[in-house]
Design an enzyme around this catalytic site. Structure first.
Site, PDB file in Angstrom:
ATOM      1  N   HIS A   1      42.659  43.179  37.881  1.00  0.00           N
ATOM      2  CA  HIS A   1      42.151  42.719  36.587  1.00  0.00           C
ATOM      3  C   HIS A   1      42.865  41.314  36.123  1.00  0.00           C
ATOM      4  O   HIS A   1      42.347  40.369  35.231  1.00  0.00           O
ATOM      5  CB  HIS A   1      42.170  43.682  35.281  1.00  0.00           C
ATOM      6  CG  HIS A   1      41.363  43.474  34.119  1.00  0.00           C
ATOM      7  ND1 HIS A   1      40.002  43.625  34.234  1.00  0.00           N
ATOM      8  CD2 HIS A   1      41.844  42.779  32.976  1.00  0.00           C
ATOM      9  CE1 HIS A   1      39.633  43.337  32.967  1.00  0.00           C
ATOM     10  NE2 HIS A   1      40.891  42.785  32.174  1.00  0.00           N
TER      11      HIS A   1
ATOM     12  N   SER B   1      36.518  40.144  30.877  1.00  0.00           N
ATOM     13  CA  SER B   1      37.074  41.528  30.397  1.00  0.00           C
ATOM     14  C   SER B   1      36.366  41.890  28.896  1.00  0.00           C
ATOM     15  O   SER B   1      35.026  41.760  29.196  1.00  0.00           O
ATOM     16  CB  SER B   1      38.519  41.619  30.047  1.00  0.00           C
ATOM     17  OG  SER B   1      38.971  42.975  29.872  1.00  0.00           O
TER      18      SER B   1
END
Length: 698
Positions: free
Chosen positions: A660, A542
């Protein structure tokens, strides 16, 4: 040197002019996941990935074994009923349980029972104030698009839901369980195209009624990227509402006395607005308002005031800011002759708890903790008492729950992760090194005590959003170290390890500090003989994927291999995809000339240069990622494959039906094994793992 053959990727002449700068974007066509060209390219990349990666089975077996520890969470109390999460060794997800006042333990929400495929995740949950109803949120395939449900705790039956568009929604119950406040996005038909992820509002919902009848109580006409928090005091009298623009490290805050105004139309009174600080409120059972804030205190403090006078001018310090430790949580124990406040600190990323007189704030003791690790918050009973619970983990300890008794001053083990695993013996050192501008930065270095350097090493970092990298049980770290490698975690600026000033020293126009800290960490590991450039791999996900992308483009000579997970890499266009617009408070916006200059100076995708020998690089992305679109990695992968001058592979791992964050354990095992296998392949870590029962297992 033989140049590898990669799947063909058309380089287009796409160019933008931004603030007088020419911005090329040759792979913009990869932004469309539905185009036949993109699908064909992704299929070819998948074949290349499978052909290139070796040794996955060895790592997969050991990672799976270490994850058989399972996990356990702290209890949430409602009278004599408690709720908690636990994952057994063979379970794909943690299960939510309740324990009845009589001691019977029952399953409330099991994600796999809801969906045997394991693709459904439990995102959050909140029992009502009496423990009779439970609001919980689930999503599917990693998309984090939560649907909210309500179930009857006694019968286990659903009584409400699904309520959609509830991503990241808090739930604040009113007494009696008849209604709750929550946060929901506006319907897509009511917002501009492309803004469906934004436009949140705070609503009041009455259980058993249609959501069409929900009353909007806050948020209309405010910033589209606002996130909202909402809570109701235990006695139901006080409502608090907070608003922050995206992930900004500041919030506006209001309270309302629900005994003097209706829940549908609360008379909100400002606590702070337009102030560059984060503040949260706790309404004490003693009638005082406890204010947790970093206003005028970057490492945070606790103040007190009267709820009828909540403004800043009335705040009085109870627990002042510490010059070294960051205050992160507190709990009040008041069933004592001398009521106390327990205060949780992180001192250079290591947790500790101190005990203070509740009236004066005087420090009168400390809570015994199991070791030098991470404590995940302090839990008290809503009605008060003399007990508190907290979770604990460190590099070799799976999550446990500890119970502290303020009457005796003792901490005892309350619950352990249910699986028994043999954890390898490791040595953890915290070292201090200097960054490019002389700033001291700390780093945890984890290794086998029986091996000396130089060794194949993974350097991990994050450096953003005020998030701290603290010690914790990790099957990935333990597997790598057991196999003979070293694992280092740098506490970079941009994180929260040293408070809000540390965060701000690595955000917006200061972002280069984060990358400089990371390069300096690598240079320190090399200079001290821990590793060499040929044996050094880097890893991050990320915002940490952005870090890895910047590191490999700025200093390709320093790293042999890189794993870049769900990364942000096109920093010129990041705001246009996923939740990107909520992060311009952290990175800046390309629409503003000064901020564009910051982003352009380091945007990894735009700093790939032909003819450079780049590290071996693995991009790992997830098709259902609604935070960071996988297009970042797709475009960067194509650019690096075109530019690579070394015989080191540039690979893409593109996973379907994953998002994610949370995923089932077996998917985590596969992903982690692939990462470690790639890094082992390109840093020279030996092919064989230690034999079972060898001397280096504890």
């Amino acid at each position: 040197m033989t140049r590898r053959s990669y799947p063909p990727a058309l380089r287009e002449e796409t160019v933008d002019e931004l603030h007088g700068t020419t911005v090329p974007d040759p792979y913009r066509w990869l932004e469309d996941p539905e185009s036949p060209a993109t699908k064909e390219w992704l299929a070819a990349q998948a074949e290349l990935f499978e052909a290139e990666l070796k040794r996955r089975a060895d790592f997969r077996e050991r990672i799976a074994e270490l994850l058989r520890s399972g996990s356990v969470g702290s209890p949430v109390w409602r009278g004599e009923r408690r709720f908690f999460l636990r994952r057994a060794p063979d379970q794909e997800h943690a299960v939510l349980y309740t324990v009845d006042p009589g001691g019977e333990e029952r399953v409330l929400v099991d994600p796999v029972a809801l969906d045997p495929s394991g693709l459904t995740t439990l995102d959050s949950w909140q029992p009502d104030k009496e423990g009779r109803l439970l609001a919980y949120q689930i999503s599917v395939g990693g998309d984090e698009e939560s649907n909210l449900y309500v179930l009857d705790v006694e019968t286990g039956e659903r009584v409400e839901g699904p309520i959609d568009r509830c991503r990241y929604s808090p739930v604040a119950w009113l007494p009696g369980g008849e209604a709750f406040y929550y946060v929901r996005r506006l319907p897509p038909s009511e917002v501009p195209e492309g803004e469906e992820q934004y436009h949140r509002r705070v609503y009041l919902h009455r259980v058993g009624t249609s959501t069409d009848d929900d009353v909007m109580v806050f948020g209309d006409g405010l910033e589209k990227t606002n996130y909202y928090g909402v809570s109701v005091s235990r006695d139901g009298r006080w409502l608090s509402v907070s608003a922050s623009r995206g992930t900004a490290p500041r919030n506006d805050l209001w309270i309302a006395d629900l005994s003097a105004s209706s829940p549908e139309r609360p008379a909100l009174v400002s606590v702070q607005e337009g102030v560059d600080a984060q503040t949260a409120l706790h309404f004490g059972r003693d009638g005082r308002l406890y204010v947790f804030t970093d206003r005028d205190a970057p490492r945070a403090r606790v103040c007190v005031t009267d709820p009828s006078r909540p403004g800043f001018e009335h705040w009085r310090d109870l627990i002042p800011e510490d010059p070294e430790a960051v205050l992160s949580d507190f709990a009040i124990l008041d069933d004592l002759d001398r009521p106390v406040m327990l205060v949780l600190w992180t001192r250079h990323a290591i947790s500790e708890i101190t005990v203070h007189d509740l009236a004066t704030g005087e420090r009168i003791g400390e809570v015994p903790t199991p070791g030098l690790g991470t404590i995940g918050g302090i839990v008290e009973r809503p009605e008060g008492g003399h007990e508190a619970w907290f979770s604990y983990t460190d590099n070799t300890t799976p999550p446990t729950v500890q119970r502290y008794d303020a009457r005796t001053g003792e901490t005892t083990l309350w619950a352990t992760s249910p699986g028994a695993v043999e954890v390898p013996s490791v040595r953890t050192e915290q070292v201090v090194y200097r960054s490019a501008d002389g700033t001291p930065v700390r780093m945890l270095v984890i290794s086998r005590p029986d091996l000396e350097g130089p060794r194949p090493t993974i350097l991990y970092g994050y450096g953003g959003f005020g998030i701290s990298m603290t010690p914790g049980y990790s099957a990935s770290i333990l597997t790598w170290v057991e196999a003979g490698g070293v694992y280092a975690i740098a506490h970079l600026r941009g994180g929260g390890e040293e408070g809000e000033e540390w965060h701000r020293a690595g955000m917006l126009g200061n972002k280069q500090n984060v990358f400089d800290d990371f390069h300096a960490a690598a240079e320190h590991l090399i200079a001290t003989g821990v590793t060499t450039p040929e044996m050094l791999g880097i890893s991050g996900g990320s915002n940490g994927g952005l870090l890895v992308g910047a590191a490999l483009t700025q200093r390709p000579d320093l790293y042999a291999a890189a794993v870049c997970i769900a990364p942000l890499l096109d920093m010129v266009r990041y705001e246009k995809f996923g939740l990107g617009a909520t992060w311009n408070v952290e990175y800046g916006s390309a629409e503003i000339p000064e901020e564009f200059a910051w982003l352009w100076s380091y945007s990894p995708y735009h700093h790939v240069r032909e003819g450079v020998a780049y590290p071996a690089t693995l991009f790992a992305v997830f098709q259902n990622d609604t935070r960071v679109h996988p297009l970042h990695a797709w475009k960067m992968c194509a650019a690096l494959q075109h530019a690579q001058a070394a015989d080191r592979p540039i690979l893409l791992r593109n996973e379907a039906e994953a998002g994610h964050s949370t995923r089932k354990v077996s998917k985590t095992v596969d992903l982690t094994a692939d990462q470690l296998s790639f890094l082992a392949q390109h840093t020279g870590l030996g092919a064989a793992l230690p034999a079972e029962g060898s001397s280096d297992t504890a």
